[in-house]
Design a protein around this motif. Structure first.
Motif, PDB file in Angstrom:
ATOM      1  N   PHE A  95     -27.936 -12.097   7.183  1.00  0.00           N
ATOM      2  CA  PHE A  95     -27.349 -13.114   8.048  1.00  0.00           C
ATOM      3  C   PHE A  95     -28.255 -14.338   7.974  1.00  0.00           C
ATOM      4  O   PHE A  95     -29.475 -14.193   7.892  1.00  0.00           O
ATOM      5  CB  PHE A  95     -27.310 -12.655   9.516  1.00  0.00           C
ATOM      6  N   ILE A 138     -27.761 -12.252  16.642  1.00  0.00           N
ATOM      7  CA  ILE A 138     -28.046 -11.484  15.420  1.00  0.00           C
ATOM      8  C   ILE A 138     -29.124 -10.436  15.697  1.00  0.00           C
ATOM      9  O   ILE A 138     -29.027  -9.290  15.243  1.00  0.00           O
ATOM     10  CB  ILE A 138     -28.447 -12.435  14.268  1.00  0.00           C
ATOM     11  N   SER A 181     -27.066 -18.055  18.397  1.00  0.00           N
ATOM     12  CA  SER A 181     -26.750 -17.265  17.211  1.00  0.00           C
ATOM     13  C   SER A 181     -27.928 -16.375  16.825  1.00  0.00           C
ATOM     14  O   SER A 181     -27.748 -15.196  16.487  1.00  0.00           O
ATOM     15  CB  SER A 181     -26.384 -18.190  16.049  1.00  0.00           C
ATOM     16  N   ARG A 182     -29.133 -16.915  16.881  1.00  0.00           N
ATOM     17  CA  ARG A 182     -30.320 -16.128  16.544  1.00  0.00           C
ATOM     18  C   ARG A 182     -30.441 -14.914  17.472  1.00  0.00           C
ATOM     19  O   ARG A 182     -30.706 -13.801  17.015  1.00  0.00           O
ATOM     20  CB  ARG A 182     -31.577 -17.002  16.639  1.00  0.00           C
ATOM     21  N   THR A 224     -28.742 -18.285   9.893  1.00  0.00           N
ATOM     22  CA  THR A 224     -28.260 -19.223  10.902  1.00  0.00           C
ATOM     23  C   THR A 224     -29.216 -20.399  11.022  1.00  0.00           C
ATOM     24  O   THR A 224     -30.370 -20.330  10.569  1.00  0.00           O
ATOM     25  CB  THR A 224     -28.056 -18.529  12.267  1.00  0.00           C
ATOM     26  N   LYS A 228     -18.597  -7.685  14.117  1.00  0.00           N
ATOM     27  CA  LYS A 228     -19.793  -7.398  13.320  1.00  0.00           C
ATOM     28  C   LYS A 228     -19.881  -5.905  13.008  1.00  0.00           C
ATOM     29  O   LYS A 228     -20.247  -5.511  11.894  1.00  0.00           O
ATOM     30  CB  LYS A 228     -21.056  -7.845  14.061  1.00  0.00           C
TER      31      LYS A 228
END
Length: 197
Positions: A136, A149, A145-146, A138, A118
């Motif tokens: 981004f 990020i 994933s949240r 998701t 990233k």
């Protein structure tokens, strides 16, 4: 490929190298996804034997059209392909894009590889492509994933309802995040600190 499109760069870090995704990476993708049988995931789309050819052709056609820059993620220590990521929804006129379609072999998750990938992508987007916005998206159900990020420094903007239909037919609500150019210096410093540099 239109003449105005430069060749894809190779983005090299200490842990990983992001190499331009190519048609001959079919087996590399399948081997990377086999580490954890990632094609069985329901919260994101990871290629398996049945859909890897379409997955590759969609990414490569997107590059030809100027909308996608897809990369194979390679572990530098062992030289093994461990996943993929891409810039997509590239809008050069408005200097914005999305980072997505990212997945890593199970044994490389939480290893620092994703954080460095990233960082390499964000650095290229803001410092080479002069982006003013990187976003981004998701699945609202994908808590890992949240959290990841948010950890890199992105800001949550909201939930886009029924943003896409998943392969199993589920109408997915998606969470949208972004980093803007004014925030990049602070995000950059935070990522370097996380990477111990």
């Amino acid at each position: 490929m239109p003449a105005s499109l430069p060749p894809l760069p190779v983005l090299t870090g200490e842990l990983v190298e992001l190499r331009p995704l190519a048609a001959d990476h079919r087996n590399a993708l399948l081997e990377a996804a086999a580490d954890g049988e990632l094609w069985n995931m329901t919260l994101t789309v990871v290629p398996g034997e049945q859909n890897v050819d379409n997955y590759l052709s969609t990414a490569l056609q997107g590059h030809t059209d100027g909308r996608v820059m897809a990369f194979l993620i390679v572990d530098r220590a062992c030289g093994r392909p461990i996943g993929t990521t891409r810039f997509w929804k590239i809008d050069r006129a408005n200097r914005k894009l999305e980072i997505g379609h990212t997945w890593l072999s199970l044994s490389f998750q939480r290893s620092g590889a994703n954080t460095e990938a990233k960082f390499l992508l964000l650095r290229h987007a803001f410092e080479q492509m002069a982006c003013v916005r990187v976003q981004f998206t998701t699945d609202v159900l994908n808590e890992r994933s949240r959290a990841a990020i948010l950890r890199i420094g992105a800001k949550q903007e909201g939930i886009v309802r029924h943003e896409r239909i998943m392969p199993d037919g589920r109408k997915r609500d998606s969470v949208r995040f972004s980093i803007i150019d004014d925030e990049w210096p602070e995000v950059r410093a935070g990522l370097l600190a996380k990477l111990g540099r």
